[in-house]
Design an enzyme around this catalytic site. Sequence first.
Site, PDB file in Angstrom:
ATOM      1  N   ALA A 126       0.867  -1.184   0.000  1.00  0.00           N
ATOM      2  CA  ALA A 126       0.000   0.000   0.000  1.00  0.00           C
ATOM      3  C   ALA A 126       0.899   1.228   0.000  1.00  0.00           C
ATOM      4  O   ALA A 126       0.952   1.995   0.954  1.00  0.00           O
ATOM      5  CB  ALA A 126      -0.911  -0.014   1.219  1.00  0.00           C
ATOM      6  N   ASP A 167      -8.760  10.974  -9.583  1.00  0.00           N
ATOM      7  CA  ASP A 167      -7.456  10.417  -9.220  1.00  0.00           C
ATOM      8  C   ASP A 167      -6.407  10.472 -10.324  1.00  0.00           C
ATOM      9  O   ASP A 167      -5.237  10.201 -10.060  1.00  0.00           O
ATOM     10  CB  ASP A 167      -7.617   8.959  -8.761  1.00  0.00           C
ATOM     11  CG  ASP A 167      -8.203   8.853  -7.367  1.00  0.00           C
ATOM     12  OD1 ASP A 167      -8.530   9.903  -6.772  1.00  0.00           O
ATOM     13  OD2 ASP A 167      -8.354   7.722  -6.867  1.00  0.00           O
ATOM     14  N   HIS A 188     -26.951  16.887  23.563  1.00  0.00           N
ATOM     15  CA  HIS A 188     -26.451  16.013  24.635  1.00  0.00           C
ATOM     16  C   HIS A 188     -27.426  14.842  24.835  1.00  0.00           C
ATOM     17  O   HIS A 188     -28.636  15.034  24.801  1.00  0.00           O
ATOM     18  CB  HIS A 188     -26.341  16.806  25.938  1.00  0.00           C
ATOM     19  CG  HIS A 188     -25.947  15.974  27.115  1.00  0.00           C
ATOM     20  ND1 HIS A 188     -24.646  15.607  27.362  1.00  0.00           N
ATOM     21  CD2 HIS A 188     -26.696  15.408  28.110  1.00  0.00           C
ATOM     22  CE1 HIS A 188     -24.609  14.872  28.465  1.00  0.00           C
ATOM     23  NE2 HIS A 188     -25.845  14.724  28.931  1.00  0.00           N
TER      24      HIS A 188
END
Length: 470
Positions: A269, A310, A449
């Site tokens: 990789a 890419d 929350h």
Amino acid sequence: MTAQYDVIVLGSGPGGYVAAIRCAQLGLKTAIVERELLGGICLNWGCIPTKALLRSAEILHYAQHASDYGLKIAGKIEADLEAVVKRSRGVAKQLNQGVTHLMKKNKITVHMGEGTLTGPTSLTVKSDKGEEKLTAKHVIVATGARARDLPFAKADGKRVWTYRHAMTPPEMPKKLLVIGSGAIGIEFASFYNDMGCDVTVVEMLDRIVPVEDKDVSAFLEKSLTKQGMTIMTGAGVEDINVSASGVKAKIKAKDGKVSETEFTHCITAIGIVPNTENIGLEKLAEMDRGFIQIDPYGRTKSKGLWAIGDCTPGPWLAHKASHEGVTCAEAIAKDLGNKEVHPHPLDRGNIPGCTYCHPQIASVGLTEAKAKEAGHEVKAGTFPFIGNGKAIALGEAEGFVKTVFNAKTGELLGAHMVGAEVTEMIQGFVVGKTLETTEAELMQTVFPHPTISESMHESVLASYGRALHI
């Protein structure tokens, strides 16, 4: 007979198919050329199927730690590799079919075959059915990239793998070498480690995930080591000897000592290579190491020829490619006389990065070190998940959120996270950066929350010495 269009897109990955859809939405007669599978690497062999694999590994991890949650699971918990891979491929197939549907819905003509440019706005498509000639007013190149091979150990799919082989393994590795600790390397290292494999990661730079903030890198290395991985930084693989039973790797450690270690398999990789060879670009576009050079809207040096994704300069991320696709399509529509579109150039500083290892990491903007290198006087604050009630309740108290501000203006320069679900939380800071927020607006924002996202608020407060829960 030559088929004629307003726009032809060469490649159907997340950049190409999104560009085609946006062109069609803007009323342009659009075609897409694809040599393999609609959706490209991301949907079929990259982003999505890897996340399916990682989800299976995550569920396995939780099952193996059921007692941490006061639960008992009778019998041995085991991974069925064949079933895990089958599920991943099923997810990829579903998304491939989804893109096929989107092409039909938007009346985009699909030409399956190998596309080669014959000019800035013309190409041929070769397939089993023969050769077609296509022309358009504009052509978008979106051919993507592929994994880079080690010069002394090319991937064979048996013992030496790229990410593509690692997604459909013929067998479960017993001892795995991962060369490179970017997003792809670390995700597969995390997956196979959770699946029970002995994993070693070798990174030539001085820390893993080197593009991330150094505090994130240090935390992740500590966490992965605690999970049983061997992490070698400042190290390099000098040679690999492949046999029928495994691989022997000569690894030069940080101290300069070279040792030979045996592994059953190896994943390389070490970066990508753009798919720009042999498609007719030689005289049509300016190239740098194979990457097509473009302006902020995707234009190449040849009128009518555009490029995205890419096969152009980084960051090499699917969401960056998709955004470029929309920008490029709108710029083309404007060139063709559409006065209703107003394309904006891509701001690379606002592109988030996400890595789906365990724990997850996510970031946007400048690291603290990069901010200082750029000349900013900074205020930086960190809030650990151990101070967050929801994280503790979930049993995910390992992690933190770090924010970096310009001390003089209050501009949010960067945000960096590691821990549970941070890839879902980072978008809050991406929106903030896009809106050019300062610490004042973030401090005044009410966070719900109990949520892990409260750690985002607390990190902002911590940057100014105002954290409430630590």
